[in-house]
Design an enzyme around this catalytic site. Structure first.
Site, PDB file in Angstrom:
ATOM      1  NE  ARG A 227     -16.460 -43.302 -60.183  1.00 34.62           N
ATOM      2  CZ  ARG A 227     -17.167 -44.416 -60.243  1.00 34.62           C
ATOM      3  NH1 ARG A 227     -18.195 -44.572 -59.409  1.00 34.62           N
ATOM      4  NH2 ARG A 227     -16.876 -45.360 -61.118  1.00 34.62           N
ATOM      5  CG  HIS A 275     -17.331 -46.604 -53.696  1.00 33.61           C
ATOM      6  ND1 HIS A 275     -16.368 -45.856 -54.349  1.00 33.61           N
ATOM      7  CD2 HIS A 275     -18.227 -46.963 -54.659  1.00 33.61           C
ATOM      8  CE1 HIS A 275     -16.674 -45.776 -55.640  1.00 33.61           C
ATOM      9  NE2 HIS A 275     -17.788 -46.441 -55.846  1.00 33.61           N
TER      10      HIS A 275
END
EC number: 1.1.1.79
Length: 312
Positions: A227, A275
């Site tokens: 993350r 991502h």
């Protein structure tokens, strides 16, 4: 059996159709605002509070490996999902293989000095460089969940010394285990490539900061596959500019999409992807969810339930 489904970008009709194929007798519907009809299970990604609040559900499934979006809402709305309702995450469903591909390719990219050769190419310089030795190119993995274990397994054939750091001690073949804050420094001091696969919790937010980076050997590398909130981007840039870090590969960021004004875009030793390191593969996820629901209905043991105290 009634199932409600909510995801802002998935192909909802496809998911409904395939879930109903694998769960005969189930009725799956897309949840929309104002839908307060009863349901047994909820399949969600970044759900509105009202979707789950007040429902007598048997279980909730997050449509990804992380559950931080749900847990963060629970801090402000604890009645959104009582502890009596189990929360599940996708344990693998194809994400493990994707993480393996990403991690192995990037570690080899650095090990074979392709980043250096790309810089030489841009400078129009023909210059063979000394090779790195595999037995001195230690790879350290932060996070020992399903994905961390998969990545460690995929790196073993290449001859790199492997180590893992996690909350508790692990017994993985050919991997040196470090546990807890007391052993973090020792873990870092011998790590040439740091791979982050930690869960997103209050304890791990901002963990890759100036203090942590200073404990790595000079000219180390950072690969963030977890993350964006784990990395203090200003500290990462400072470590790159000082030479402490030789390179960074980032798949996740504190703000996504990454703002155009971010200095990460132009930094010559930062590579990035938007991502995409491991995405949810629909059929594998649908099969996992259908099998887990079937086991729950039969009263059989299942895996993948989130420990809300730990955050994963």
């Amino acid at each position: 059996m009634e199932i409600i489904f909510y995801h802002q970008t998935f192909d909802t009709p496809f998911w409904i159709r395939e879930l109903e194929k694998q769960l005969p007798g189930a009725r799956v519907r897309e949840w929309k605002a104002g839908d307060n009809q009863p349901a047994d299970y909820a399949l969600v990604w970044h759900p509105p509070v009202e979707m789950l609040q007040g429902r007598a559900l048997k279980a909730v499934f997050a449509l990804g490996a992380g559950v931080d979006s749900i847990l963060s809402k629970l801090r402000d709305h604890p009645d959104m999902l009582p502890l009596s309702i189990p929360l599940f995450r996708l344990e693998d469903t194809g994400m493990g293989r994707q993480m393996q591909e990403y991690a192995v390719s990037q570690v080899l990219h650095w090990f074979r000095r392709f980043d250096d050769y790309q810089a030489l190419k841009l400078a129009s310089r023909w210059q063979p460089l000394p090779e790195y030795r595999a037995d001195e190119f230690t790879v350290g993995i932060m996070g020992a969940g399903v994905l961390g274990a998969k990545v460690a397994e995929s790196l073993q054939p290449w001859g790199f010394p492997l180590r893992v750091w996690s909350r508790s001690r692990k017994s993985w073949p050919q991997v040196q285990s470090f546990a807890g804050q007391a052993e973090l420094g020792e873990f870092l001091q011998g790590t040439r490539v740091l791979i982050n696969l930690l869960p997103n919790t209050a304890e791990t937010a901002g963990i890759i900061n100036q203090t942590l980076l200073a404990q790595l050997p000079d000219e180390s590398y950072v690969l963030n596959l977890a993350r964006g909130v784990h990395v203090v981007e200003e500290d990462l840039l400072a470590a790159l500019n000082s030479g402490k870090l030789k390179g960074a590969m980032l798949d996740v960021f504190s703000r996504e999409p990454l703002p155009q004004e971010s200095p990460l875009w132009a930094h010559p030793r930062v590579a990035m992807t938007p991502h995409v390191a491991a995405v949810t593969r629909p059929m594998e996820a649908i099969t996992y969810i259908a099998e887990t629901i079937s086991r729950l209905e039969r009263g059989e043991p299942v895996s993948g339930q989130v420990d809300r105290q730990r955050g994963y």
